[in-house]
Design a protein around this motif. Structure first.
Motif, PDB file in Angstrom:
ATOM      1  N   LEU A  94       0.842  -1.196   0.000  1.00  0.00           N
ATOM      2  CA  LEU A  94       0.000   0.000   0.000  1.00  0.00           C
ATOM      3  C   LEU A  94       0.874   1.241   0.000  1.00  0.00           C
ATOM      4  CD1 LEU A  94      -2.684  -1.134   2.555  1.00  0.00           C
ATOM      5  CD2 LEU A  94      -3.046  -0.635   0.144  1.00  0.00           C
ATOM      6  N   ARG A  95       1.912   1.187   0.838  1.00  0.00           N
ATOM      7  CA  ARG A  95       2.816   2.331   0.889  1.00  0.00           C
ATOM      8  C   ARG A  95       3.476   2.549  -0.466  1.00  0.00           C
ATOM      9  NH1 ARG A  95       3.804   1.222   6.270  1.00  0.00           N
ATOM     10  NH2 ARG A  95       5.414  -0.315   5.828  1.00  0.00           N
ATOM     11  N   SER A  96       3.925   1.443  -1.090  1.00  0.00           N
ATOM     12  CA  SER A  96       4.652   1.636  -2.346  1.00  0.00           C
ATOM     13  C   SER A  96       3.714   2.094  -3.457  1.00  0.00           C
ATOM     14  CB  SER A  96       5.416   0.378  -2.747  1.00  0.00           C
ATOM     15  OG  SER A  96       4.521  -0.628  -3.102  1.00  0.00           O
ATOM     16  N   GLN A  97       2.470   1.623  -3.408  1.00  0.00           N
ATOM     17  CA  GLN A  97       1.492   2.073  -4.405  1.00  0.00           C
ATOM     18  C   GLN A  97       1.287   3.581  -4.289  1.00  0.00           C
ATOM     19  OE1 GLN A  97      -2.406   0.033  -4.364  1.00  0.00           O
ATOM     20  NE2 GLN A  97      -3.302   2.057  -4.356  1.00  0.00           N
ATOM     21  N   GLN A  98       1.206   4.043  -3.028  1.00  0.00           N
ATOM     22  CA  GLN A  98       0.994   5.448  -2.787  1.00  0.00           C
ATOM     23  C   GLN A  98       2.223   6.256  -3.235  1.00  0.00           C
ATOM     24  OE1 GLN A  98       0.305   6.184   1.309  1.00  0.00           O
ATOM     25  NE2 GLN A  98      -1.405   7.537   0.893  1.00  0.00           N
ATOM     26  N   THR A  99       3.390   5.760  -2.841  1.00  0.00           N
ATOM     27  CA  THR A  99       4.608   6.486  -3.192  1.00  0.00           C
ATOM     28  C   THR A  99       4.780   6.564  -4.702  1.00  0.00           C
ATOM     29  OG1 THR A  99       5.465   5.089  -1.455  1.00  0.00           O
ATOM     30  CG2 THR A  99       6.915   6.793  -2.252  1.00  0.00           C
ATOM     31  N   ASN A 100       4.484   5.459  -5.392  1.00  0.00           N
ATOM     32  CA  ASN A 100       4.599   5.473  -6.846  1.00  0.00           C
ATOM     33  C   ASN A 100       3.812   6.609  -7.451  1.00  0.00           C
ATOM     34  OD1 ASN A 100       6.335   3.463  -7.435  1.00  0.00           O
ATOM     35  ND2 ASN A 100       4.765   1.868  -7.624  1.00  0.00           N
ATOM     36  N   GLU A 101       2.535   6.712  -7.030  1.00  0.00           N
ATOM     37  CA  GLU A 101       1.685   7.749  -7.605  1.00  0.00           C
ATOM     38  C   GLU A 101       2.139   9.134  -7.178  1.00  0.00           C
ATOM     39  OE1 GLU A 101      -2.493   7.029  -7.307  1.00  0.00           O
ATOM     40  OE2 GLU A 101      -2.304   5.082  -8.306  1.00  0.00           O
ATOM     41  N   GLU A 102       2.598   9.242  -5.919  1.00  0.00           N
ATOM     42  CA  GLU A 102       3.110  10.532  -5.461  1.00  0.00           C
ATOM     43  C   GLU A 102       4.329  10.940  -6.264  1.00  0.00           C
ATOM     44  OE1 GLU A 102       3.692  10.270  -1.243  1.00  0.00           O
ATOM     45  OE2 GLU A 102       1.524  10.172  -0.931  1.00  0.00           O
ATOM     46  N   MET A 103       5.187   9.955  -6.530  1.00  0.00           N
ATOM     47  CA  MET A 103       6.400  10.260  -7.289  1.00  0.00           C
ATOM     48  C   MET A 103       6.075  10.694  -8.714  1.00  0.00           C
ATOM     49  SD  MET A 103       8.973   7.364  -5.848  1.00  0.00           S
ATOM     50  CE  MET A 103       9.573   6.988  -7.481  1.00  0.00           C
ATOM     51  N   LEU A 104       5.025  10.110  -9.247  1.00  0.00           N
ATOM     52  CA  LEU A 104       4.658  10.418 -10.633  1.00  0.00           C
ATOM     53  C   LEU A 104       4.217  11.875 -10.803  1.00  0.00           C
ATOM     54  CD1 LEU A 104       2.627   7.386 -12.005  1.00  0.00           C
ATOM     55  CD2 LEU A 104       4.901   8.132 -12.691  1.00  0.00           C
ATOM     56  N   THR A 105       3.638  12.468  -9.759  1.00  0.00           N
ATOM     57  CA  THR A 105       3.023  13.787  -9.922  1.00  0.00           C
ATOM     58  C   THR A 105       4.025  14.867 -10.331  1.00  0.00           C
ATOM     59  OG1 THR A 105       3.329  14.367  -7.616  1.00  0.00           O
ATOM     60  CG2 THR A 105       1.229  13.355  -8.192  1.00  0.00           C
ATOM     61  N   THR A 106       5.309  14.669 -10.040  1.00  0.00           N
ATOM     62  CA  THR A 106       6.278  15.748 -10.251  1.00  0.00           C
ATOM     63  C   THR A 106       7.271  15.471 -11.374  1.00  0.00           C
ATOM     64  OG1 THR A 106       7.598  14.759  -8.485  1.00  0.00           O
ATOM     65  CG2 THR A 106       6.177  16.604  -7.879  1.00  0.00           C
ATOM     66  N   VAL A 107       7.079  14.382 -12.119  1.00  0.00           N
ATOM     67  CA  VAL A 107       8.035  14.080 -13.196  1.00  0.00           C
ATOM     68  C   VAL A 107       7.565  14.668 -14.528  1.00  0.00           C
ATOM     69  CG1 VAL A 107       8.766  11.941 -12.062  1.00  0.00           C
ATOM     70  CG2 VAL A 107       6.967  11.869 -13.831  1.00  0.00           C
ATOM     71  N   SER A 108       8.450  14.656 -15.513  1.00  0.00           N
ATOM     72  CA  SER A 108       8.077  15.049 -16.869  1.00  0.00           C
ATOM     73  C   SER A 108       7.296  13.898 -17.488  1.00  0.00           C
ATOM     74  CB  SER A 108       9.326  15.319 -17.707  1.00  0.00           C
ATOM     75  OG  SER A 108      10.069  16.363 -17.130  1.00  0.00           O
ATOM     76  N   ALA A 109       6.062  14.179 -17.893  1.00  0.00           N
ATOM     77  CA  ALA A 109       5.218  13.056 -18.307  1.00  0.00           C
ATOM     78  C   ALA A 109       4.347  13.373 -19.518  1.00  0.00           C
ATOM     79  CB  ALA A 109       4.328  12.619 -17.151  1.00  0.00           C
ATOM     80  N   ILE A 110       4.035  12.314 -20.236  1.00  0.00           N
ATOM     81  CA  ILE A 110       2.977  12.370 -21.243  1.00  0.00           C
ATOM     82  C   ILE A 110       1.701  11.904 -20.566  1.00  0.00           C
ATOM     83  CG2 ILE A 110       2.052  11.206 -23.294  1.00  0.00           C
ATOM     84  CD1 ILE A 110       4.837  11.103 -24.436  1.00  0.00           C
ATOM     85  N   GLY A 111       0.623  12.658 -20.760  1.00  0.00           N
ATOM     86  CA  GLY A 111      -0.677  12.226 -20.271  1.00  0.00           C
ATOM     87  C   GLY A 111      -1.566  11.971 -21.480  1.00  0.00           C
ATOM     88  N   SER A 112      -2.463  11.007 -21.356  1.00  0.00           N
ATOM     89  CA  SER A 112      -3.305  10.661 -22.506  1.00  0.00           C
ATOM     90  C   SER A 112      -4.745  10.437 -22.049  1.00  0.00           C
ATOM     91  CB  SER A 112      -2.722   9.403 -23.158  1.00  0.00           C
ATOM     92  OG  SER A 112      -3.399   9.090 -24.335  1.00  0.00           O
TER      93      SER A 112
END
Ligand code: MG
Length: 299
Positions: free
Chosen positions: A70-88
């Motif tokens: 659960l912690r890692s799932q949360q951290t993954n999504e938290e980490m994603l919020t600040t990276v350079s990303a393509i959204g679709s």
């Protein structure tokens, strides 16, 4: 003393838990429960709200098994919020009139603050007016790519038996690939607003050329995770509205959005004035609206 442990889990995690406890599931479920599993030292109840309750002498041990994930799932999504990303994201799959539009947009991490300042958020929370004001600015600022599946094409694919989920998967992959070709840097993440699970997404793409796999995440309500998805949804909505306007001009009426009664009436009018064939050119013919419109037109 028997302790209770409650954890909050996302749908995907609950599905994983259910698979894990598959041989311990009981049939009778309390109100609002998704599954109940009975182990010798612990009863686990997962609720639709995302709460998972662990009860019994082994509750702590059993809950701990999932806490790490659960912690890692949360951290993954938290980490994603600040990276350079393509959204679709896609628009139009629930609208009777108009095409399906998929847009992939790239937001570099340096642009995230600006996007938020501009008021970029889920397009469903924005009025058409706000979309019309915001989208052109985003289209100026961002690298993006769009794919528009016209109604005649959509109807051909559909009549060949292609499920709408496969149509979406093909269009998302195409838009992302198109955008990748124009970028000089690789994105840290590619985030698709989830319409099916990641595994299923790639199963629909089996046999396709140029499948983009690396760093692809399928996340429910992804526009809340990364602003690139929100930007993509706004541009997609804007292009959809433009296409719908244009189609309306060619058939001579304002085409309503959605798939409600207004839509049935508009379709009935088109049948009466142009004949049913016109619906192939401006509507998703297999929707139940077609039959309702035929009934209205024949009254
Ligand atoms: Mg979406």
């Amino acid at each position: 003393m028997l302790a209770n442990y409650v954890v909050q889990a996302k749908e995907q995690m609950i599905q994983e838990m259910k698979r894990y406890y598959a041989s311990n599931l009981v049939e009778k479920l309390p109100q609002g429960a998704l599954f109940v599993a009975k182990l010798s030292g612990c009863i686990i109840t997962a609720y639709r709200s995302g709460k998972v309750l662990f009860q019994g002498k082994d509750a702590e041990k059993e809950a701990e098994r999932w806490n790490g994930s659960l912690r890692s799932q949360q951290t993954n999504e938290e980490m994603l919020t600040t990276v350079s990303a393509i959204g679709s994201d896609e628009v139009g799959t629930g609208d009777y009139f108009g095409p399906v539009v998929v847009v992939a947009a790239y937001v570099a991490k340096e642009q995230i603050a600006t996007m938020k300042r501009l008021g970029v958020k889920d397009s469903k929370q924005l009025t058409d007016e706000m979309i019309t004001r915001l989208a052109p600015a985003l289209m100026d600022h961002l690298h993006y790519a769009s794919v528009i599946l016209t109604n005649p094409e959509y109807n051909r694919w559909q009549q060949r038996g292609m499920p709408q989920t496969k149509i979406k998967a093909l269009l998302h992959n195409e838009a992302i690939g198109k955008l990748m070709n124009t970028l000089s840097q690789r994105p840290d993440a590619i985030i698709i607003d989830q319409f099916i699970e990641r595994n299923l997404y790639f199963r629909y793409l089996e046999g396709e050329k140029n499948v983009i796999r690396e760093h692809v995440h399928c996340i429910p309500k992804a526009e809340t995770v990364h602003v690139a998805v929100a930007a993509a949804s706004i541009i997609a909505r804007y292009l959809f509205l433009q296409e719908l306007n244009y189609l309306g001009e060619t058939v001579g009426i304002v085409l309503p959005k959605g798939a409600g009664e207004q839509v049935d009436k508009a379709a009935a009018y088109l049948i009466q004035t142009h004949g049913e064939a016109i619906l192939h050119s401006c509507a998703k013919f297999h929707f139940a609206n077609t039959e309702k419109a035929q009934r209205i037109a024949n009254r």
